[in-house]
Design an enzyme around this catalytic site. Structure first.
Site, PDB file in Angstrom:
ATOM      1  N   ASP A   1      -8.650  -7.471   8.554  1.00  0.00           N
ATOM      2  CA  ASP A   1      -9.707  -8.036   7.821  1.00  0.00           C
ATOM      3  C   ASP A   1     -10.651  -8.990   8.963  1.00  0.00           C
ATOM      4  OD1 ASP A   1     -10.321  -7.996   5.012  1.00  0.00           O
ATOM      5  OD2 ASP A   1      -8.513  -9.046   4.466  1.00  0.00           O
TER       6      ASP A   1
ATOM      7  N   LYS B   1      -8.306   1.240  -1.859  1.00  0.00           N
ATOM      8  CA  LYS B   1      -8.214   1.210  -0.667  1.00  0.00           C
ATOM      9  C   LYS B   1      -6.916   2.065  -0.401  1.00  0.00           C
ATOM     10  CE  LYS B   1      -9.427  -3.719   0.271  1.00  0.00           C
ATOM     11  NZ  LYS B   1      -8.989  -5.220   0.459  1.00  0.00           N
TER      12      LYS B   1
ATOM     13  N   GLN C   1      -4.724  -9.344   0.260  1.00  0.00           N
ATOM     14  CA  GLN C   1      -5.686  -9.695  -0.785  1.00  0.00           C
ATOM     15  C   GLN C   1      -6.076 -10.992  -1.128  1.00  0.00           C
ATOM     16  OE1 GLN C   1      -7.626  -7.091  -1.398  1.00  0.00           O
ATOM     17  NE2 GLN C   1      -9.026  -8.228  -2.509  1.00  0.00           N
TER      18      GLN C   1
END
Length: 296
Positions: free
Chosen positions: A121, A54, A98
């Site tokens: 997200d 990422k 995460q």
């Protein structure tokens, strides 16, 4: 029939190129450089690789990358304090924590603490509610968006009337991808562990999205001839020596003999997830700055 392979790597590369072009335009026209903050708690090997990818792709797109790596014993209070700092940081337009998190931290509390405008997200309740209401301003989870973009290519941007079966009801993939398909005027069925006669449902579906986390569960003889199959699963099975073998939720070799098109594992949905994360961050940056975004 041998199914066409849906090349997620090529689609993701094209989307990243569009993102980079838009980032360059925003910097030139508005002095705006989108920034993405990724927070990793602990040392899970798979998460470390994912976070590293990422960060690399964020920088390659011309965006600011803010990486925060915290010890596995980090307290919930300390993580929430970091999230609050990132919420207030004007150089950060997208925040991703995460998952999974260590057991001492309540994941839902952390998700709710992220500014919904920076929730790239798409997990905050305000964004999931907006998606369910058909709000075009909702930030949508990245993997479902990637699935939709791949499907649009297969159906020439017209999914209306297609019978779609989503196998899996998670908040990360199953539920949001079903909402996206409804917005495309598909007829959507959500299947799960309590579903009766799943093979029969599959045989009626024009589109099958498998996101259940069970290796090679969907067999070739379950599929309607010519169906488009999007395999979200990534399952590691023992391979030769110490090397693991990656397989999806669909028995690929069998399915390819029946389906019209299918995503491989790896190389299908996976690459689209990070590309869509970059896309979400640029969209979020434009909204926060009050400027128009030229990404489709």
């Amino acid at each position: 029939m041998t199914a066409a392979i849906i090349d997620g790597k090529a689609a993701a590369a094209a989307l990243r190129e569009q993102v980079a072009t838009e980032v360059a335009r925003l910097r030139e026209a508005h002095d705006l450089q989108p920034g993405l903050a990724v927070v990793l708690v602990g040392e899970d090997p798979a998460s470390q690789v994912y976070v590293r990818n990422k960060g690399r792709q964020t920088v390659e797109a011309g965006m600011l990358s803010h990486a925060h790596r915290l010890a596995v014993d980090t307290s919930e209070a300390d993580l929430l304090a970091l999230v609050a700092e990132l919420n207030d940081d004007p150089t950060v337009h997208g925040i991703l924590v995460q998952l999974p998190l260590p057991p001492q931290i309540d994941e839902q509390r952390v998700i709710r603490a992220i500014d919904p405008a920076k929730d790239v997200d798409g997990f905050h309740p305000l964004n999931t509610g907006a998606l369910a209401n058909g709000d075009p301003d909702a930030l949508v989870p990245c993997t479902p968006v990637g699935c939709l973009l791949l499907l649009r290519e297969q159906f020439d941007n017209d999914l209306a009337g297609q019978d779609a079966l989503v196998i899996g009801r998670s908040n990360i993939v199953g539920k949001p991808v079903a909402q996206l398909l409804l917005q495309e005027s598909c007829t959507v069925t959500i299947a799960h562990s309590r579903t009766r006669d799943l093979p029969a449902l599959c045989r009626h579906a024009d589109i099958v999205i498998a996101a259940v986390g069970r290796p090679e569960m969907v067999r070739g003889d379950w599929l309607k001839p010519g169906a488009v199959v999007i395999d979200v699963g990534i399952n590691r099975l023992p391979g030769e020596g110490e090397k693991a073998r990656l397989v999806g939720d669909v028995a690929f070799a069998e399915a390819r003999e029946v389906a019209g098109a299918i995503t491989p594992v790896p190389g299908g949905v996976g690459p689209m997830t990070i590309a869509c994360l970059l896309r979400n961050t640029v969209v979020a940056a434009c909204r926060q700055a009050g400027v128009a975004c030229q990404l489709g």
